[in-house]
Motif scaffolding. Sequence first.
Motif, mmCIF file in Angstrom:
data_model
loop_
_atom_site.group_PDB
_atom_site.id
_atom_site.type_symbol
_atom_site.label_atom_id
_atom_site.label_comp_id
_atom_site.label_asym_id
_atom_site.label_seq_id
_atom_site.Cartn_x
_atom_site.Cartn_y
_atom_site.Cartn_z
ATOM 1 N N ILE A 93 -29.161 -10.814 -11.287
ATOM 2 C CA ILE A 93 -27.713 -10.949 -11.169
ATOM 3 C C ILE A 93 -27.142 -9.615 -10.712
ATOM 4 O O ILE A 93 -27.235 -8.614 -11.429
ATOM 5 C CB ILE A 93 -27.089 -11.353 -12.531
ATOM 6 N N PRO A 94 -26.544 -9.572 -9.513
ATOM 7 C CA PRO A 94 -25.887 -8.333 -9.108
ATOM 8 C C PRO A 94 -24.756 -7.999 -10.089
ATOM 9 O O PRO A 94 -24.028 -8.896 -10.519
ATOM 10 C CB PRO A 94 -25.314 -8.652 -7.727
ATOM 11 N N HIS A 95 -24.656 -6.743 -10.442
ATOM 12 C CA HIS A 95 -23.618 -6.356 -11.392
ATOM 13 C C HIS A 95 -23.154 -4.932 -11.122
ATOM 14 O O HIS A 95 -23.869 -4.135 -10.530
ATOM 15 C CB HIS A 95 -24.122 -6.492 -12.830
ATOM 16 N N LYS A 96 -21.949 -4.673 -11.563
ATOM 17 C CA LYS A 96 -21.354 -3.344 -11.416
ATOM 18 C C LYS A 96 -20.546 -3.065 -12.669
ATOM 19 O O LYS A 96 -19.750 -3.894 -13.097
ATOM 20 C CB LYS A 96 -20.436 -3.349 -10.196
ATOM 21 N N PHE A 97 -20.769 -1.903 -13.250
ATOM 22 C CA PHE A 97 -20.013 -1.479 -14.412
ATOM 23 C C PHE A 97 -19.092 -0.333 -13.990
ATOM 24 O O PHE A 97 -19.501 0.566 -13.263
ATOM 25 C CB PHE A 97 -20.934 -1.042 -15.541
ATOM 26 N N TYR A 98 -17.860 -0.394 -14.464
ATOM 27 C CA TYR A 98 -16.846 0.569 -14.058
ATOM 28 C C TYR A 98 -16.457 1.457 -15.237
ATOM 29 O O TYR A 98 -15.832 0.990 -16.186
ATOM 30 C CB TYR A 98 -15.629 -0.170 -13.516
ATOM 31 N N PRO A 99 -16.818 2.751 -15.172
ATOM 32 C CA PRO A 99 -16.500 3.667 -16.270
ATOM 33 C C PRO A 99 -14.997 3.878 -16.413
ATOM 34 O O PRO A 99 -14.263 3.943 -15.427
ATOM 35 C CB PRO A 99 -17.195 4.974 -15.870
ATOM 36 N N GLY A 100 -14.556 3.926 -17.665
ATOM 37 C CA GLY A 100 -13.158 4.199 -17.963
ATOM 38 C C GLY A 100 -12.212 3.041 -17.685
ATOM 39 O O GLY A 100 -11.009 3.184 -17.844
ATOM 40 N N GLN A 101 -12.755 1.906 -17.305
ATOM 41 C CA GLN A 101 -11.921 0.746 -16.982
ATOM 42 C C GLN A 101 -11.947 -0.245 -18.138
ATOM 43 O O GLN A 101 -12.964 -0.435 -18.780
ATOM 44 C CB GLN A 101 -12.394 0.077 -15.704
ATOM 45 N N GLY A 102 -10.813 -0.896 -18.332
ATOM 46 C CA GLY A 102 -10.697 -1.882 -19.399
ATOM 47 C C GLY A 102 -10.895 -3.296 -18.883
ATOM 48 O O GLY A 102 -11.676 -3.535 -17.964
#
Length: 92
Positions: free
Chosen positions: A57-66
């Motif tokens: 599963i392609p995924h992206k995590f965004y630091p500091g984002q809610g």
Amino acid sequence: MGMPKNNPKGYKLTSVLNYLDRYSGELTIAHGISDDNAHIRNSTELIGEFSKHSKDIPHKFYPGQGHGLKGRYWRQNKIEVYNFYFKNLLGQ
């Protein structure tokens, strides 16, 4: 459904984790690491379970984002989501 501690059977029966072996199709995940509504652990657990079924599963995590992405992260994700839609859902 109430809270999981008050309805463990309901949460177990409706968990997507019980149906991953039957999942077919495309999915991508974007998650703000600082999300206080949907914990990052939910996404990482889902990705891990898909991996056990040999489904990447392609995924992206965004630091500091809610819970809602903002600023450059919102713009970046918007472009990636559009590209995902066109490639995987519209076949273009």
